[in-house]
Design a protein around this motif. Sequence first.
Motif, PDB file in Angstrom:
ATOM      1  N   ASP A 177     -20.400  15.141 118.650  1.00  0.00           N
ATOM      2  CA  ASP A 177     -18.982  15.199 119.024  1.00  0.00           C
ATOM      3  C   ASP A 177     -18.806  14.962 120.516  1.00  0.00           C
ATOM      4  OD1 ASP A 177     -18.437  15.773 116.353  1.00  0.00           O
ATOM      5  OD2 ASP A 177     -18.165  17.937 116.716  1.00  0.00           O
ATOM      6  N   SER A 191     -19.315  11.281 121.321  1.00  0.00           N
ATOM      7  CA  SER A 191     -18.135  10.528 120.910  1.00  0.00           C
ATOM      8  C   SER A 191     -16.990  10.719 121.902  1.00  0.00           C
ATOM      9  CB  SER A 191     -17.717  10.973 119.507  1.00  0.00           C
ATOM     10  OG  SER A 191     -16.620  10.231 119.070  1.00  0.00           O
ATOM     11  N   GLU A 192     -16.820  11.943 122.367  1.00  0.00           N
ATOM     12  CA  GLU A 192     -15.763  12.227 123.343  1.00  0.00           C
ATOM     13  C   GLU A 192     -16.015  11.491 124.663  1.00  0.00           C
ATOM     14  OE1 GLU A 192     -13.899  15.998 125.814  1.00  0.00           O
ATOM     15  OE2 GLU A 192     -15.096  16.404 124.040  1.00  0.00           O
ATOM     16  N   ARG A 237     -15.014   7.932 124.085  1.00  0.00           N
ATOM     17  CA  ARG A 237     -13.550   7.778 124.044  1.00  0.00           C
ATOM     18  C   ARG A 237     -12.941   7.878 125.441  1.00  0.00           C
ATOM     19  NH1 ARG A 237     -14.251  11.141 119.663  1.00  0.00           N
ATOM     20  NH2 ARG A 237     -13.406  12.925 120.821  1.00  0.00           N
ATOM     21  N   GLY A 291     -17.317   5.801 119.790  1.00  0.00           N
ATOM     22  CA  GLY A 291     -16.174   6.420 120.457  1.00  0.00           C
ATOM     23  C   GLY A 291     -15.562   5.503 121.501  1.00  0.00           C
ATOM     24  N   GLU A 301     -13.672   2.676 119.721  1.00  0.00           N
ATOM     25  CA  GLU A 301     -12.440   3.191 119.118  1.00  0.00           C
ATOM     26  C   GLU A 301     -11.335   3.334 120.159  1.00  0.00           C
ATOM     27  OE1 GLU A 301     -13.675   6.799 117.188  1.00  0.00           O
ATOM     28  OE2 GLU A 301     -14.296   5.734 115.372  1.00  0.00           O
TER      29      GLU A 301
END
Length: 109
Positions: free
Chosen positions: A29, A32-33, A36, A61, A64
């Motif tokens: 997580d 991914s953060e 992003r 991430g 995206e």
Amino acid sequence: MTAGRGGRDPHAVCVYCGSSDGVPQRYLDLASEVGREIGARGWSLVSGGGKRSMMGAVALGAREAGARTIGVIPRSMVEREWADHDSDELLVTETMRERKALMEAHADA
């Protein structure tokens, strides 16, 4: 905005992280953060070019969030089918030493 090395955006961020299986979800997580947030800032990501574990999560991430992703991966990992073929650019090296040098050459931070 001024252009960085090679005339590209000066904000190409290199992220080194793991590609091992069995990583706790909180680390996936977090990766991914990070990806992003790189994308949200309009930066590019330079990573190790793998699609697994944290390395894959940071690249996914970033994409995206609209980031351009550049993966740098040794041929031995491509042959094991670990390569992130969704990268905007996937550079294949023969050695780990070449991999790290190429990652550094394509990044500003």
